[in-house]
Design a protein around this motif. Structure first.
Motif, PDB file in Angstrom:
ATOM      1  N   ALA A 239       0.836  -1.207   0.000  1.00  0.00           N
ATOM      2  CA  ALA A 239       0.000   0.000   0.000  1.00  0.00           C
ATOM      3  C   ALA A 239       0.869   1.255   0.000  1.00  0.00           C
ATOM      4  N   GLU A 240       1.962   1.244   0.753  1.00  0.00           N
ATOM      5  CA  GLU A 240       2.857   2.396   0.774  1.00  0.00           C
ATOM      6  C   GLU A 240       3.557   2.566  -0.570  1.00  0.00           C
ATOM      7  N   CYS A 241       3.977   1.460  -1.164  1.00  0.00           N
ATOM      8  CA  CYS A 241       4.576   1.503  -2.497  1.00  0.00           C
ATOM      9  C   CYS A 241       3.598   2.093  -3.506  1.00  0.00           C
ATOM     10  N   LYS A 242       2.371   1.641  -3.457  1.00  0.00           N
ATOM     11  CA  LYS A 242       1.335   2.135  -4.373  1.00  0.00           C
ATOM     12  C   LYS A 242       1.121   3.634  -4.191  1.00  0.00           C
ATOM     13  N   LYS A 243       1.006   4.066  -2.956  1.00  0.00           N
ATOM     14  CA  LYS A 243       0.767   5.482  -2.652  1.00  0.00           C
ATOM     15  C   LYS A 243       1.893   6.349  -3.202  1.00  0.00           C
ATOM     16  N   LEU A 244       3.126   5.980  -2.928  1.00  0.00           N
ATOM     17  CA  LEU A 244       4.265   6.783  -3.349  1.00  0.00           C
ATOM     18  C   LEU A 244       4.423   6.789  -4.868  1.00  0.00           C
ATOM     19  N   THR A 245       4.139   5.654  -5.489  1.00  0.00           N
ATOM     20  CA  THR A 245       4.238   5.580  -6.950  1.00  0.00           C
ATOM     21  C   THR A 245       3.196   6.467  -7.615  1.00  0.00           C
ATOM     22  N   LEU A 246       1.967   6.415  -7.121  1.00  0.00           N
ATOM     23  CA  LEU A 246       0.905   7.259  -7.682  1.00  0.00           C
ATOM     24  C   LEU A 246       1.226   8.738  -7.495  1.00  0.00           C
ATOM     25  N   GLU A 247       1.759   9.091  -6.338  1.00  0.00           N
ATOM     26  CA  GLU A 247       2.133  10.493  -6.106  1.00  0.00           C
ATOM     27  C   GLU A 247       3.182  10.941  -7.115  1.00  0.00           C
ATOM     28  N   TRP A 248       4.128  10.068  -7.389  1.00  0.00           N
ATOM     29  CA  TRP A 248       5.210  10.416  -8.328  1.00  0.00           C
ATOM     30  C   TRP A 248       4.666  10.499  -9.760  1.00  0.00           C
ATOM     31  N   LEU A 249       3.809   9.569 -10.144  1.00  0.00           N
ATOM     32  CA  LEU A 249       3.263   9.559 -11.506  1.00  0.00           C
ATOM     33  C   LEU A 249       2.429  10.801 -11.789  1.00  0.00           C
TER      34      LEU A 249
END
Length: 251
Positions: A239-249
């Motif tokens: 979930a943390e990986c997903k959150k950070l990736t979406l923020e970056w994208l």
């Protein structure tokens, strides 16, 4: 698991199988190609592709040839990081021909060895891709080969055996010979577009210092270190990986 629309293309003499999903509607979509790790397949990359789908990307996942762990064909004793780099080049060329793909907005992503392979190809295709997203990339592979091991399997690096038996793959000399003299980080120096790396602090398969070194060498890199093991196998770490990736994208 609905991985999308199945496709089969040739990579050399082998069949390479993959799956494509695209957002609803018409037009050209940003597109991501997600490469899987060692002894893995597209089932494992599907959750990572879904992160990009949530951001409106068309997604492409596939099984490398010559692994024996997915749907693609080929002899696993002939696989290496360089043969997988060739497969990824074939996939990229194919994806660019699809009418719904925005060819100016293609992201290459990869998990573990797939992240390493993505990094190997990136300098050659910099003009064809927008950015890289590397999840726990296995820049350690050349070092581990020089130390004489592939994961838990050990061998003499001064006398590489014809066959290297690992728990899930039967490898050949080529796997080791293609990387044993490689500087994994040299490729980082020659890619100047944006890169995101997400790596787990508790990753003991590929320790986070490999990503720390890569992040310094890339010209435009964001490194996110989070609590998690190799693969983000807990609900919290993914979930943390997903959150950070979406923020970056969506930055």
């Amino acid at each position: 698991m609905d991985k999308g629309e199945r496709f089969v293309i040739k990579s050399g003499e082998n069949d390479m199988v993959g799956y494509i999903t695209k957002p609803a509607g018409d037009g050209k979509f940003p597109t991501v190609i997600v490469s899987h790790g060692f002894s893995s397949n597209s089932n494992r990359t599907h959750p990572y592709a879904q992160i990009f789908a949530r951001a409106g990307y068309a997604t492409v996942i596939f099984d490398f040839t010559k692994t024996g762990t997915g749907e693609s064909s080929g002899d696993s004793t002939l696989v290496s990081a360089l043969t997988e780099k060739e497969d990824l080049r074939v996939i990229l060329d194919y994806v660019k021909t699809l009418d719904f793909v925005d060819a100016d907005n293609i992201t290459l992503a990869g998990c573990s060895m797939g992240g390493f392979v993505t990094a190997l190809l990136a300098p050659e295709v910099e003009s064809e891709v927008k950015e890289l997203v590397l999840f726990f990339p296995a820049f350690c592979i050349p070092d581990h080969t020089r130390e004489g091991h592939v994961q838990t399997t050990h061998f003499d690096p001064e006398n590489i055996p014809d066959i290297i038996e690992t728990p899930r793959m039967r490898l050949g000399r080529k796997f080791a010979e293609d990387v044993i003299n490689m500087d994994a980080f040299e490729y980082c120096k020659h890619f100047s577009k944006p890169v995101l790396i997400v790596h787990g602090i508790e990753d003991y398969v590929v320790t986070v210092d490999y990503s720390e070194k890569a992040a310094v060498l890339y010209k435009d890199c964001t490194l996110k270190e989070i609590h998690g093991d190799h693969g983000f196998n807990t609900e919290e770490s993914f979930a943390e990986c997903k959150k950070l990736t979406l923020e970056w994208l969506t930055r």
